[in-house]
Enzyme design. Sequence first.
Site, mmCIF file in Angstrom:
data_model
loop_
_atom_site.group_PDB
_atom_site.id
_atom_site.type_symbol
_atom_site.label_atom_id
_atom_site.label_comp_id
_atom_site.label_asym_id
_atom_site.label_seq_id
_atom_site.Cartn_x
_atom_site.Cartn_y
_atom_site.Cartn_z
ATOM 1 N N CYS A 16 31.833 42.930 31.188
ATOM 2 C CA CYS A 16 31.540 43.421 29.849
ATOM 3 C C CYS A 16 30.531 44.575 29.938
ATOM 4 O O CYS A 16 29.795 44.680 30.908
ATOM 5 C CB CYS A 16 30.978 42.364 28.927
ATOM 6 S SG CYS A 16 31.941 40.866 28.846
ATOM 7 N N ARG B 117 34.164 47.773 33.273
ATOM 8 C CA ARG B 117 33.507 46.461 33.354
ATOM 9 C C ARG B 117 34.227 45.403 32.517
ATOM 10 O O ARG B 117 33.803 44.251 32.472
ATOM 11 C CB ARG B 117 32.068 46.575 32.862
ATOM 12 C CG ARG B 117 31.199 47.437 33.727
ATOM 13 C CD ARG B 117 29.815 47.488 33.163
ATOM 14 N NE ARG B 117 29.216 46.172 33.162
ATOM 15 C CZ ARG B 117 28.320 45.757 34.045
ATOM 16 N NH1 ARG B 117 27.926 46.564 34.987
ATOM 17 N NH2 ARG B 117 27.825 44.548 33.978
ATOM 18 N N TRP C 224 35.180 41.478 28.575
ATOM 19 C CA TRP C 224 36.096 40.808 29.509
ATOM 20 C C TRP C 224 35.948 39.329 29.168
ATOM 21 O O TRP C 224 34.885 38.738 29.394
ATOM 22 C CB TRP C 224 35.688 41.085 30.951
ATOM 23 C CG TRP C 224 36.624 40.499 31.966
ATOM 24 C CD1 TRP C 224 37.745 41.080 32.467
ATOM 25 C CD2 TRP C 224 36.522 39.223 32.606
ATOM 26 N NE1 TRP C 224 38.345 40.234 33.383
ATOM 27 C CE2 TRP C 224 37.609 39.086 33.486
ATOM 28 C CE3 TRP C 224 35.605 38.158 32.528
ATOM 29 C CZ2 TRP C 224 37.817 37.957 34.274
ATOM 30 C CZ3 TRP C 224 35.823 37.034 33.316
ATOM 31 C CH2 TRP C 224 36.919 36.946 34.174
ATOM 32 N N ASN D 118 26.305 40.184 27.473
ATOM 33 C CA ASN D 118 27.006 40.071 28.766
ATOM 34 C C ASN D 118 26.474 38.830 29.467
ATOM 35 O O ASN D 118 25.276 38.585 29.432
ATOM 36 C CB ASN D 118 26.691 41.265 29.671
ATOM 37 C CG ASN D 118 27.350 42.536 29.212
ATOM 38 O OD1 ASN D 118 28.093 42.537 28.242
ATOM 39 N ND2 ASN D 118 27.066 43.626 29.894
ATOM 40 N N GLY D 119 27.355 38.106 30.138
ATOM 41 C CA GLY D 119 26.914 36.922 30.880
ATOM 42 C C GLY D 119 27.568 35.670 30.331
ATOM 43 O O GLY D 119 28.538 35.751 29.563
ATOM 44 N N GLU E 162 43.775 43.210 52.804
ATOM 45 C CA GLU E 162 43.369 44.218 51.822
ATOM 46 C C GLU E 162 44.589 44.940 51.226
ATOM 47 O O GLU E 162 44.635 45.203 50.023
ATOM 48 C CB GLU E 162 42.389 45.206 52.483
ATOM 49 C CG GLU E 162 41.948 46.385 51.630
ATOM 50 C CD GLU E 162 41.246 46.022 50.335
ATOM 51 O OE1 GLU E 162 40.925 44.844 50.107
ATOM 52 O OE2 GLU E 162 41.044 46.940 49.518
ATOM 53 N N LYS F 131 45.423 44.986 47.260
ATOM 54 C CA LYS F 131 45.608 46.229 46.491
ATOM 55 C C LYS F 131 46.903 46.159 45.691
ATOM 56 O O LYS F 131 46.942 46.474 44.517
ATOM 57 C CB LYS F 131 45.663 47.466 47.402
ATOM 58 C CG LYS F 131 44.369 47.978 47.968
ATOM 59 C CD LYS F 131 43.399 48.548 46.980
ATOM 60 C CE LYS F 131 42.518 47.535 46.335
ATOM 61 N NZ LYS F 131 41.394 46.972 46.991
ATOM 62 N N GLU G 27 46.817 43.419 42.792
ATOM 63 C CA GLU G 27 45.935 43.609 41.644
ATOM 64 C C GLU G 27 46.386 44.727 40.711
ATOM 65 O O GLU G 27 46.110 44.669 39.519
ATOM 66 C CB GLU G 27 44.466 43.748 42.044
ATOM 67 C CG GLU G 27 44.072 45.000 42.743
ATOM 68 C CD GLU G 27 42.583 45.020 43.097
ATOM 69 O OE1 GLU G 27 41.770 44.431 42.381
ATOM 70 O OE2 GLU G 27 42.244 45.658 44.111
ATOM 71 N N HIS H 115 54.058 29.701 61.575
ATOM 72 C CA HIS H 115 53.531 28.383 61.214
ATOM 73 C C HIS H 115 53.777 28.063 59.740
ATOM 74 O O HIS H 115 53.109 27.209 59.169
ATOM 75 C CB HIS H 115 52.036 28.311 61.546
ATOM 76 C CG HIS H 115 51.778 28.483 63.004
ATOM 77 N ND1 HIS H 115 52.090 27.529 63.943
ATOM 78 C CD2 HIS H 115 51.287 29.547 63.713
ATOM 79 C CE1 HIS H 115 51.787 27.968 65.151
ATOM 80 N NE2 HIS H 115 51.304 29.188 65.036
ATOM 81 N N LYS I 90 35.841 45.824 36.902
ATOM 82 C CA LYS I 90 35.328 46.439 38.128
ATOM 83 C C LYS I 90 34.185 45.624 38.723
ATOM 84 O O LYS I 90 34.100 45.431 39.919
ATOM 85 C CB LYS I 90 34.850 47.858 37.801
ATOM 86 C CG LYS I 90 34.307 48.632 38.981
ATOM 87 C CD LYS I 90 35.405 49.043 39.907
ATOM 88 C CE LYS I 90 34.908 49.779 41.133
ATOM 89 N NZ LYS I 90 35.913 49.739 42.204
#
Length: 610
Positions: free
Chosen positions: A2, A27, A74, A100-101, A483, A487, A490, A506, A605
């Site tokens: 946020c 954010r 968010w 925020n939080g 990675e 990428k 997401e 396996h 982010k």
Amino acid sequence: MCGIVGYIGDKNITSVLLVGLERLSYRGYDSSGIAVISDGELSWWKRAGKIHELENTVKGLNIAGHIGIGHTRWATHGQPNEVNAHPHISGTPKVAIVHNGIIENYLDIRDLLISEGHVFQSETDSEVIVKLVEKYLAESTSLEHALELAINHLHGTYGLAALSETEPEKIVVCRKGSPIIIGLGDNENYVASDINAVIQHTKKIVYLDDNQIAIVERNNVRYKNVNGAFVEKTPQIIKWDSEAAEKQGYPHYMLKEIFEQPTVVRTILEKYVPSGNQIVFKDLRISPQIFKQLNRFIIQACGTSWHAGIIGKYLLESYARVFTEVDFSSEFRYRQMLTEGSEVVIAVSQSGETADTLACIREAKLHHFPILSFVNVKNSSMDRESDGVIYSHAGQEIGVASTKNYLAQLVCFLLFTLYIGRERGTITQEESDTLIIALQKVPEYISSILDKADQIKTIAEKYGFCREFLFIGRGLNYPTALEGALKLKEISYIHSTGYAAGELKHGPIALIDSKLPVVCICPSSKTYDKMVSNIQEVKARKGKTIVIATEGDTVIKNFADDVIYIPQMPEELTPIVSIVPLQLLAYYVALSLDCDVDQPRNLAKSVTVE
Ligand code: M6R
């Protein structure tokens, strides 16, 4: 998560708030809102969806006023709809709060307030704050005092900004675990959750510490400790350039950031190898003696930074000969932190604000571990709370999918390994020199991959319809597989998983059929032959193989449906270069599916909630 912005001054209030929110939207971007006081009266507007929904709502309304706050959300508690969007507003007199939080005990507070007759509209944890302020405002003389009484009830984290009709000339902000900054101007002042929202207006910034309050007026800002005395705070002058926050002709921040990577490597080399072959970390601040006697590094990080941490482990163990653990911050924090007194905890983070990573630093400090952070954002909480820092010098990264900072972290880990290896005498100056000379060619190698963007786009379009991908690699390029998969998933929402190639047989090999693309990271390396065998295993089961290989490798063509070549280089450098085609692959697949590359759904982010 946020974003918060606030302003008091003569500029156009909606423009300052909306531009600030736009710049904070990385954010969180599922809903947004603003509240403004004009002629002593508080008005507010909220919308679900991205900031442009709010912009469309207020466009043409000619909102007057010289004080206001805004928020981009968010969602943590309650759906991303208009009712749950911030600001949250009290009854009479009207107070607006943006938060925020996470308030962990909000259900208890809510029950208590409901039993006292308060009525709630939203499903959020944040609304209890405004109701508490409303309650205390009825009994106290000032917004600042009411807010102090309110936050006494809160367990959890908050960065808060409040505005009240009772004191229409001030914004009161406070923080605990979630950042708040104050931007100082001339006959105007700003508040925000990070500098991006205000950097185009002022570079004079005050960072609020946990458990501090600031009372922000047009020509005056007072700071105090919660329930305590007033404190002096010294502003810092920020060198960041607001230009970096522009796309500069690229269609997306992500693409711009991928293309900036050659420059990022050059910058890191200039900073840390300023002359000759000596590696200098100015902000390390941990004595070489500690590194000489060290038994263990404990790397903790989240997401992409965690992948960089695994490469750090491979490098530190191989060359500096230090046992190195890597853990997810969210796990490490709740494990028993065992120390023999000769370990260093390394936190890896682009933002320096990731809640889990920050919480680990704080917990590890209680156990007396020295803390070294690999951080991109200067003056972030991790930067300020660590004993030593290695900045990744990636410049501002805005795309939610981390690209250039990952690559920068890898370069920093390699230089750090050489530095530690030299301190501990596990590598010779000559070995170190050879790798530094090789590193200087990396910008060129990356540029040669960027020149293949069209080829990679064609491959992306060929496989973009597939609903699942596997990525495999070995050794230093096993994290590259992780990675690359992250990428892709997401930003394109395609299910993709990275595996150590040896693990394929396996279990995951059961997934392979003629519809499954398998991205194989197979540059020249100690494990090349084993990788080729794994690729053949995929081919034998009709899987489609997209292979990253070293120029000159003609054998690989026999087992690859598509090959992307990277230049020849020492194995230690291959993860730095081989991630670039995978970033481009993810980008072009997402583009072919018309996904929002810079702001993928459900993400933010900077993850500032645990
Ligand atoms: O700012 P940090 O590096 O601490 O962030 C950690 C993760 O949230 C981050 O890397 C995330 O996984 C990115 N979206 C990956 O692209």
